[in-house]
Design a protein around this motif. Structure first.
Motif, PDB file in Angstrom:
ATOM      1  N   THR A 194      -1.322   7.292  -1.783  1.00  0.00           N
ATOM      2  CA  THR A 194      -2.538   6.859  -2.477  1.00  0.00           C
ATOM      3  C   THR A 194      -3.697   6.757  -1.496  1.00  0.00           C
ATOM      4  N   LEU A 197       0.832  -1.193   0.000  1.00  0.00           N
ATOM      5  CA  LEU A 197       0.000   0.000   0.000  1.00  0.00           C
ATOM      6  C   LEU A 197       0.872   1.250   0.000  1.00  0.00           C
ATOM      7  N   SER A 198       0.375   2.280  -0.641  1.00  0.00           N
ATOM      8  CA  SER A 198       1.033   3.590  -0.632  1.00  0.00           C
ATOM      9  C   SER A 198       0.263   4.529   0.278  1.00  0.00           C
ATOM     10  N   ALA A 232      -5.019  10.089  -0.918  1.00  0.00           N
ATOM     11  CA  ALA A 232      -5.750  10.528  -2.103  1.00  0.00           C
ATOM     12  C   ALA A 232      -7.148   9.920  -2.141  1.00  0.00           C
ATOM     13  N   VAL A 233      -7.281   8.679  -1.677  1.00  0.00           N
ATOM     14  CA  VAL A 233      -8.598   8.040  -1.603  1.00  0.00           C
ATOM     15  C   VAL A 233      -9.503   8.810  -0.647  1.00  0.00           C
ATOM     16  N   ALA A 289     -12.041   1.266  -0.788  1.00  0.00           N
ATOM     17  CA  ALA A 289     -11.448   1.657  -2.069  1.00  0.00           C
ATOM     18  C   ALA A 289      -9.939   1.688  -1.906  1.00  0.00           C
ATOM     19  N   LYS A 290      -9.238   1.216  -2.929  1.00  0.00           N
ATOM     20  CA  LYS A 290      -7.779   1.272  -2.943  1.00  0.00           C
ATOM     21  C   LYS A 290      -7.258   2.374  -3.856  1.00  0.00           C
ATOM     22  N   LYS A 291      -8.141   2.872  -4.736  1.00  0.00           N
ATOM     23  CA  LYS A 291      -7.754   3.917  -5.676  1.00  0.00           C
ATOM     24  C   LYS A 291      -8.792   5.034  -5.641  1.00  0.00           C
ATOM     25  N   PRO A 292      -8.369   6.275  -5.849  1.00  0.00           N
ATOM     26  CA  PRO A 292      -9.320   7.391  -5.793  1.00  0.00           C
ATOM     27  C   PRO A 292     -10.491   7.247  -6.753  1.00  0.00           C
ATOM     28  N   GLU A 293     -10.234   6.724  -7.968  1.00  0.00           N
ATOM     29  CA  GLU A 293     -11.300   6.639  -8.948  1.00  0.00           C
ATOM     30  C   GLU A 293     -12.397   5.650  -8.546  1.00  0.00           C
ATOM     31  N   GLN A 294     -12.069   4.704  -7.663  1.00  0.00           N
ATOM     32  CA  GLN A 294     -13.074   3.745  -7.219  1.00  0.00           C
ATOM     33  C   GLN A 294     -14.151   4.409  -6.368  1.00  0.00           C
TER      34      GLN A 294
END
Length: 311
Positions: A37, A33-34, A40-41, A280-285
């Motif tokens: 990121t 994990l970052s 950002a989520v 969510a693992k990514k912002p777009e999710q």
């Protein structure tokens, strides 16, 4: 303006779609994990109108709370953000043990306040029951912290119906969080009816059954993680579950929606469920999950989905 739902009998009002943050700083749960990121989520959630953030001490441990605290601080204002966190775990001689004692819960709240860089927590859960502490005593300690203004609402998580009844002996429990999804519906027998009767909001975790109910898997899909050991993902049961998901896909297609959005929308029709906390693992999710709020299910569709997954 995003419509807000009231959580149980509390004065907390949230977007019905919240954010579960075990993948925000949850280095002990997910590999590689970052932290950036993860932040950002959280930013994406808040920027898109999600105001209900669900975290816990054990996510990291500690790191998820810290990252959320950093994002809230950089925004300069708490605004209407509703933060839920949980405590019960501690390390003793390098091993994790559970502790629901009043002294430890007070310590847990104080430490969470520090990591979150705030002077109050909206919703504090006892994350798991221990084997020794009477649950009404544990919740009584949280009631005192509520009187002091350090928490606004009281939750318990992973409690059996017997533990929940004891915990709520004085009517202090506002929220129960436990596993619930269309493939694991055991709480419908006693726990959900009790919650509705008592005005306790039920927050389900694993609503998409580790992705199975999101409609992204086929019989050829293989899993290198713990899902391969989960009965839901094994042999004929996996095949039967995929067939059920395909029947939901038919409903989703008629609505121009994804399977996951229809499944999540179904939960929001269940008495006692006011909000969901998909991760969510990514912002777009985050933005994708919010499409759930565009799905409107008829009474017939609600019943059809329920019958597809009846045991």
């Amino acid at each position: 303006m995003t419509q807000k739902a009231r959580i149980g009998k509390t004065d907390l009002y949230v977007n019905p779609i919240g954010l579960g943050t075990n993948a925000v700083g949850g280095h002990n749960i997910y590999p590689n994990l970052s932290d950036e990121t993860g932040k950002a989520v959280v930013r994406a959630a808040l920027d898109n109108g999600i105001n209900f953030l669900d975290t816990a001490y054990i996510y990291g441990p500690e790191r998820s709370e810290e990252l959320i605290g950093e994002v809230i601080k950089e925004r300069g204002s708490r605004g209407d953000v509703v933060i839920a966190t949980k405590g019960a775990h501690k390390f003793v001689d390098g091993k994790i043990v559970l502790d629901n004692s009043p002294a430890f819960l007070r310590e847990s709240v104080e430490n969470s306040l520090r990591r979150l860089q705030t002077d109050y927590i909206d919703l504090f859960y006892i994350h798991f029951p221990d084997e020794t502490t009477p649950k009404d005593e544990a919740v009584g300690a949280l009631a005192r912290l509520k009187e002091e203004g350090k928490i606004r609402a009281i939750g318990v998580s992973n409690f059996s119906i017997e533990q929940l009844r004891q915990a709520n002996a004085d009517g202090h429990v506002d929220v129960l969080q436990s596993e619930y999804n269309l493939l694991r519906r055991g709480v419908e027998k006693e726990i959900l009816p009790y919650c509705v009767e008592q005005g306790i909001s039920f927050v389900p975790y694993f609503p998409l059954a580790a992705g199975l109910l999101a409609g992204a898997y086929t019989r050829e899909t293989t899993f290198a993680d713990g899902r391969s050991k989960n009965p839901l993902f094994q042999g004929e049961e996996f095949a039967r579950n995929l067939e059920k998901v395909e029947r939901v896909r038919e409903i989703a297609k008629e609505k121009g929606a994804e399977v996951a959005h229809v499944v999540l929308a179904w939960y929001l029709t269940v008495d006692g469920i006011d909000a969901l906390i998909p991760g969510a693992k990514k912002p777009e999710q985050v933005g994708d999950t919010l499409k759930t709020l565009n799905v409107r299910l008829s009474a017939d569709e609600i019943e059809k989905i329920s019958s597809i997954f009846e045991a």
